[in-house]
Design a protein around this motif. Sequence first.
Motif, PDB file in Angstrom:
ATOM      1  N   MET A 186      58.666  -2.009  -4.032  1.00 58.38           N
ATOM      2  CA  MET A 186      58.417  -2.809  -5.229  1.00 58.38           C
ATOM      3  C   MET A 186      59.734  -3.086  -5.928  1.00 58.38           C
ATOM      4  O   MET A 186      60.400  -2.149  -6.388  1.00 58.38           O
ATOM      5  CB  MET A 186      57.458  -2.076  -6.164  1.00 58.38           C
ATOM      6  N   ASN A 187      60.099  -4.342  -5.988  1.00 62.73           N
ATOM      7  CA  ASN A 187      61.331  -4.758  -6.649  1.00 62.73           C
ATOM      8  C   ASN A 187      61.022  -5.586  -7.891  1.00 62.73           C
ATOM      9  O   ASN A 187      59.918  -6.106  -8.046  1.00 62.73           O
ATOM     10  CB  ASN A 187      62.187  -5.578  -5.681  1.00 62.73           C
ATOM     11  N   SER A 188      62.014  -5.717  -8.743  1.00 65.26           N
ATOM     12  CA  SER A 188      61.876  -6.525  -9.966  1.00 65.26           C
ATOM     13  C   SER A 188      60.593  -6.177 -10.713  1.00 65.26           C
ATOM     14  O   SER A 188      59.807  -7.061 -11.082  1.00 65.26           O
ATOM     15  CB  SER A 188      61.886  -8.012  -9.595  1.00 65.26           C
ATOM     16  N   LEU A 189      60.396  -4.919 -10.928  1.00 61.96           N
ATOM     17  CA  LEU A 189      59.158  -4.467 -11.564  1.00 61.96           C
ATOM     18  C   LEU A 189      59.031  -4.984 -12.988  1.00 61.96           C
ATOM     19  O   LEU A 189      60.031  -5.121 -13.713  1.00 61.96           O
ATOM     20  CB  LEU A 189      59.091  -2.944 -11.545  1.00 61.96           C
ATOM     21  N   LYS A 190      57.790  -5.264 -13.363  1.00 61.58           N
ATOM     22  CA  LYS A 190      57.474  -5.786 -14.687  1.00 61.58           C
ATOM     23  C   LYS A 190      56.517  -4.825 -15.388  1.00 61.58           C
ATOM     24  O   LYS A 190      55.789  -4.084 -14.724  1.00 61.58           O
ATOM     25  CB  LYS A 190      56.801  -7.151 -14.551  1.00 61.58           C
ATOM     26  N   PRO A 191      56.473  -4.847 -16.708  1.00 64.50           N
ATOM     27  CA  PRO A 191      55.523  -3.984 -17.419  1.00 64.50           C
ATOM     28  C   PRO A 191      54.082  -4.186 -16.954  1.00 64.50           C
ATOM     29  O   PRO A 191      53.304  -3.225 -16.924  1.00 64.50           O
ATOM     30  CB  PRO A 191      55.711  -4.399 -18.875  1.00 64.50           C
ATOM     31  N   GLU A 192      53.737  -5.391 -16.570  1.00 59.07           N
ATOM     32  CA  GLU A 192      52.367  -5.666 -16.116  1.00 59.07           C
ATOM     33  C   GLU A 192      52.068  -5.066 -14.752  1.00 59.07           C
ATOM     34  O   GLU A 192      50.920  -5.102 -14.294  1.00 59.07           O
ATOM     35  CB  GLU A 192      52.077  -7.166 -16.103  1.00 59.07           C
ATOM     36  N   ASP A 193      53.074  -4.505 -14.082  1.00 63.18           N
ATOM     37  CA  ASP A 193      52.839  -3.789 -12.830  1.00 63.18           C
ATOM     38  C   ASP A 193      52.391  -2.349 -13.067  1.00 63.18           C
ATOM     39  O   ASP A 193      52.065  -1.634 -12.116  1.00 63.18           O
ATOM     40  CB  ASP A 193      54.106  -3.772 -11.968  1.00 63.18           C
ATOM     41  N   THR A 194      52.406  -1.927 -14.337  1.00 57.95           N
ATOM     42  CA  THR A 194      51.965  -0.575 -14.668  1.00 57.95           C
ATOM     43  C   THR A 194      50.530  -0.365 -14.232  1.00 57.95           C
ATOM     44  O   THR A 194      49.632  -1.123 -14.611  1.00 57.95           O
ATOM     45  CB  THR A 194      52.100  -0.330 -16.173  1.00 57.95           C
ATOM     46  N   ALA A 195      50.313   0.672 -13.425  1.00 58.35           N
ATOM     47  CA  ALA A 195      48.982   0.927 -12.877  1.00 58.35           C
ATOM     48  C   ALA A 195      49.021   2.195 -12.029  1.00 58.35           C
ATOM     49  O   ALA A 195      50.104   2.705 -11.704  1.00 58.35           O
ATOM     50  CB  ALA A 195      48.509  -0.243 -12.014  1.00 58.35           C
TER      51      ALA A 195
END
Length: 124
Positions: free
Chosen positions: A83-92
């Motif tokens: 997982m690259n360029s992670l975003k806050p919306e990837d929180t899970a």
Amino acid sequence: QVQLVESGGGLVQAGSSLRLSCAASGRTITRYAMGWFRQGPGKEREFVAAISRSGGSTNYADSVKGRFTISRDNAKNSVYLQMNSLKPEDTAVYYCAADTEGLGGSYSRWYDYWGQGTQVTVSS
């Protein structure tokens, strides 16, 4: 029976990378398609990525396409999610799953075995 154990989750800042691993035991997963799903806070479980038995075909949710890469090492009975360029919306919580029919689709009901999940938290 197949047991799946995920690892590699954690707390990272936006823009960072993580590599999730899924180790299978009990049976070889060579004949199974494998997938990653996730469930964010207050959300339903959603498809992230899937990979065919041989690893030659992959499928991604639009939200992660170009940022996440699914792979597998059948010799190690393992599946990975880079997982690259992670975003806050990837929180899970991220779950690994095995599809014994080998379809490798995006529907969670197609998958027969599930891991317990690993938490990924991305701060802004």
